[in-house]
Design an enzyme around this catalytic site. Structure first.
Site, PDB file in Angstrom:
ATOM      1  N   THR A   1       3.173 -12.852   2.635  1.00  0.00           N
ATOM      2  CA  THR A   1       2.339 -13.287   1.704  1.00  0.00           C
ATOM      3  C   THR A   1       3.259 -14.680   0.837  1.00  0.00           C
ATOM      4  OG1 THR A   1       0.892 -13.040  -0.235  1.00  0.00           O
ATOM      5  CG2 THR A   1       2.963 -11.899  -0.274  1.00  0.00           C
TER       6      THR A   1
ATOM      7  N   PRO B   1      -8.427  -1.214   9.373  1.00  0.00           N
ATOM      8  CA  PRO B   1      -7.534  -0.132   9.580  1.00  0.00           C
ATOM      9  C   PRO B   1      -6.126  -0.687   9.660  1.00  0.00           C
ATOM     10  CG  PRO B   1      -8.910  -1.001  11.694  1.00  0.00           C
ATOM     11  CD  PRO B   1      -9.191  -1.548  10.306  1.00  0.00           C
TER      12      PRO B   1
ATOM     13  N   GLN C   1       2.035  -6.448  -3.372  1.00  0.00           N
ATOM     14  CA  GLN C   1       2.506  -6.522  -1.869  1.00  0.00           C
ATOM     15  C   GLN C   1       3.917  -5.711  -2.003  1.00  0.00           C
ATOM     16  OE1 GLN C   1       1.159  -9.611  -3.658  1.00  0.00           O
ATOM     17  NE2 GLN C   1      -0.536  -8.679  -3.029  1.00  0.00           N
TER      18      GLN C   1
ATOM     19  N   GLY D   1     -10.872  -3.400   4.107  1.00  0.00           N
ATOM     20  CA  GLY D   1     -11.441  -2.345   4.729  1.00  0.00           C
ATOM     21  C   GLY D   1     -10.705  -2.361   6.187  1.00  0.00           C
TER      22      GLY D   1
ATOM     23  N   GLY E   1      -4.415  -4.600  -3.719  1.00  0.00           N
ATOM     24  CA  GLY E   1      -5.692  -3.502  -3.975  1.00  0.00           C
ATOM     25  C   GLY E   1      -4.790  -2.347  -4.349  1.00  0.00           C
ATOM     26  N   HIS E   2      -4.917  -1.968  -5.703  1.00  0.00           N
ATOM     27  CA  HIS E   2      -3.911  -0.851  -6.195  1.00  0.00           C
ATOM     28  C   HIS E   2      -5.080   0.366  -6.462  1.00  0.00           C
ATOM     29  CE1 HIS E   2      -0.389  -3.567  -7.242  1.00  0.00           C
ATOM     30  NE2 HIS E   2      -0.835  -3.363  -5.982  1.00  0.00           N
TER      31      HIS E   2
ATOM     32  N   LYS F   1       1.953   1.691  -5.105  1.00  0.00           N
ATOM     33  CA  LYS F   1       2.450   1.422  -6.359  1.00  0.00           C
ATOM     34  C   LYS F   1       1.332   1.598  -7.625  1.00  0.00           C
ATOM     35  CE  LYS F   1       2.582  -2.650  -4.428  1.00  0.00           C
ATOM     36  NZ  LYS F   1       2.316  -2.098  -2.802  1.00  0.00           N
ATOM     37  N   GLY F   2       0.062   1.338  -7.589  1.00  0.00           N
ATOM     38  CA  GLY F   2      -0.865   1.468  -8.513  1.00  0.00           C
ATOM     39  C   GLY F   2      -0.741   3.027  -8.970  1.00  0.00           C
TER      40      GLY F   2
ATOM     41  N   ASP G   1       0.820  -1.369   0.083  1.00  0.00           N
ATOM     42  CA  ASP G   1      -0.006   0.005  -0.072  1.00  0.00           C
ATOM     43  C   ASP G   1       0.706   1.228  -0.010  1.00  0.00           C
ATOM     44  OD1 ASP G   1      -2.382  -1.658   0.125  1.00  0.00           O
ATOM     45  OD2 ASP G   1      -2.387  -1.838   2.189  1.00  0.00           O
TER      46      ASP G   1
END
Ligand code: GDP
Ligand code: IMO
Ligand code: MG
Length: 430
Positions: free
Chosen positions: A239, A304, A224, A302, A40-41, A16-17, A13
């Site tokens: 992972t 935190p 990741q 979702g 999730g990007h 990267k996206g 997070d």
């Protein structure tokens, strides 16, 4: 050879996206080489946010080839949903190619992920429960189902039959689960998925190498991050793939000499989702401040995100593991209001500087982060376009990151939009 690679240097997070989407403008081909829909990007284009999970972050342009490479684990249902959602947004996934060698996430992988996590008590990893680990485990155990197997009815039926029998036994008898999977239901659903995915499936290994040889610009998109690497991260809180640069060579099927311009994405502070060590974690109001200001809640689950100061022991380790050429520092704007900012520049143990990164998590727990306190800049950086226009204290902050890690600055990002990107070096140059 014009290739470039975007790698996460922390716990995921990092943005990267955003960086891939920004660089993709110059690219001909964007390739994902590992991970799955645990990623999730989020990519923001004209104030519209797209949360991509399996689709490469070059998909929002009309004229790029986007490749899901061999090392990715593909959940067909999730991917087809993602394609549909994209089409609802008026975009197209026509440029997509999926490796015929990629492994397929099956419903029993999701059930096993859940059952394994629930059985672990304090040892639970905090996975995304998307079946990633069990799918990679089947691959390593040589009982996995690949995309090319899914497209061959006879092969698929045989492999499915074997797996359903074994997995149901494990679910019931090992985990005491009341849930089981149904062979005929899976056969029906996955036969339909197979037909919908068939037009995208190809030998992506060949296509990626051919594109490189033809002088096309190929951008590899990491998912990741380094500290979640199966071998080199904070095992077992990792992972099941290799998010480091070497993993892209294996995952995309291209020799390591083809990989150039490796960009490590560094969030200006640190976050982690799930369990596992986090030496610079802030469990106080500064941590809450970073979470709230940065909206640090997982895109996929979702949850935190745990927040802390930037840890350069981690980023320096990532610099070596990935042979980073450049840093892309993101989310600098989230620190804009702080009067002072701390950076962990290394660890000590029993008063001595720690060399390398500890493998033993108990040893890591005994490490004391060494902090430097830098002056904050207390002004809004989000509209700044040129590096020299950043406040001096902000420049000092990012330059210190470069000094400690020994990696030059390539990009500084001050917001989620393409326009909020300050470029110091042409990171796609040969
Ligand atoms: P990824 O998994 O590494 O692609 O990162 P995520 O997309 O999960 O999380 C990064 C979040 O930060 C996304 O919502 C991005 O839109 C956003 N983002 C990226 N760069 C910046 C930046 O420089 N500033 C701010 N404020 N947000 C950013
Ligand atoms: P992106 O690409 C942050 C974490 C999970 C969990 C561990 C194992 O968006 O940066 P898994 O489901 O992979 O077996 O979970 O890894 N994790 C991520 N954390 N960003 C990600 O991806 C992640 N993908 C997996 O939270 O701790
Ligand atoms: Mg993410």
């Amino acid at each position: 050879m014009a290739t470039s690679m975007v790698i996460g240097t922390q716990w995921g997070d990092e943005g990267k996206g955003k960086i891939v989407d920004y660089l993709a403008e110059q690219a001909d081909v964007v390739v994902r080489s590992q991970g799955g829909n645990n990623a999730g990007h989020t990519v923001v284009v004209d104030d519209r946010a797209f949360a991509l999970r399996l689709l490469p972050s070059g998909i929002l342009y009309d004229n790029k080839t986007n490749i899901i490479g061999t090392g990715v684990v593909v959940d067909p249902k999730v991917l087809l949903n993602e394609i549909e959602n994209l089409e609802h947004e008026g975009k197209s996934a026509q440029s997509l190619q999926i490796s015929n060698r990629a492994h397929v996430i099956m419903p029993y992988h999701n059930l096993l992920d859940e059952a394994e996590e629930n059985s672990k008590g304090d040892l639970k990893i905090g996975t995304t429960k998307n079946g990633i680990g069990p799918c990679y485990a089947d691959k390593v155990n040589r009982v996995g189902i690949r995309i090319c197997d899914l497209l061959d009815e006879e092969v698929f039926k045989a492999k499915l039959d074997y797996n359903v029998r074994i997995k149901n036994k494990i679910l019931r008898e090992v985990y005491g689960s009341t849930e089981a999977v149904d062979y005929f239901q899976i056969l029906k659903d996955y036969t339909e998925y197979a037909e919908r995915l068939r037009p995208y499936v190809t030998d992506t290994n060949y296509n990626v190498v051919t594109a490189i040889k033809e002088g096309k610009k190929v951008l590899f998109e990491g998912a990741q991050a380094t500290m979640l690497d199966l071998d080199h991260g904070t095992y077992p809180f990792v992972t099941s793939s290799h998010p480091i640069a070497g993993g892209a060579s294996v995952g995309a099927g291209v020799g390591p000499n083809y990989l150039k311009n490796i960009i490590g994405v560094v969030k200006a502070y640190a976050t982690r989702v799930g369990e596992g060590p986090f030496p610079s974690e802030l469990l106080d109001e500064t941590g809450d401040y970073l979470r709230n200001t940065g909206h640090e809640f997982g895109t996929v689950t979702g949850r935190p995100r745990r927040c802390g100061w930037l840890d350069l022991a981690v980023v320096s380790y990532a610099a070596d593991l990935n042979s980073l050429d450049y840093l892309a520092i993101t989310r600098l704007d989230i620190l804009d209001k702080l009067p002072e900012v701390k950076i962990c520049v290394g660890y000590t143990k029993n008063g001595e500087a720690v060399k390398g990164f500890p493998a033993d998590l108990r040893e890591l727990e005994q490490c004391e982060p060494v902090y430097e306190t830098l002056q904050g800049w207390q002004c809004d950086t989000s509209a700044i376009k040129k590096y020299e226009d950043l406040p001096e204290a902000a420049r000092r902050y990012v330059e210190r990151i470069s000094e400690v890690t020994g990696v030059r600055l390539g990009i500084v990002s001050v917001g989620p939009n393409r326009s909020q990107t300050i470029v110091l070096h042409d990171v796609f140059a040969n």
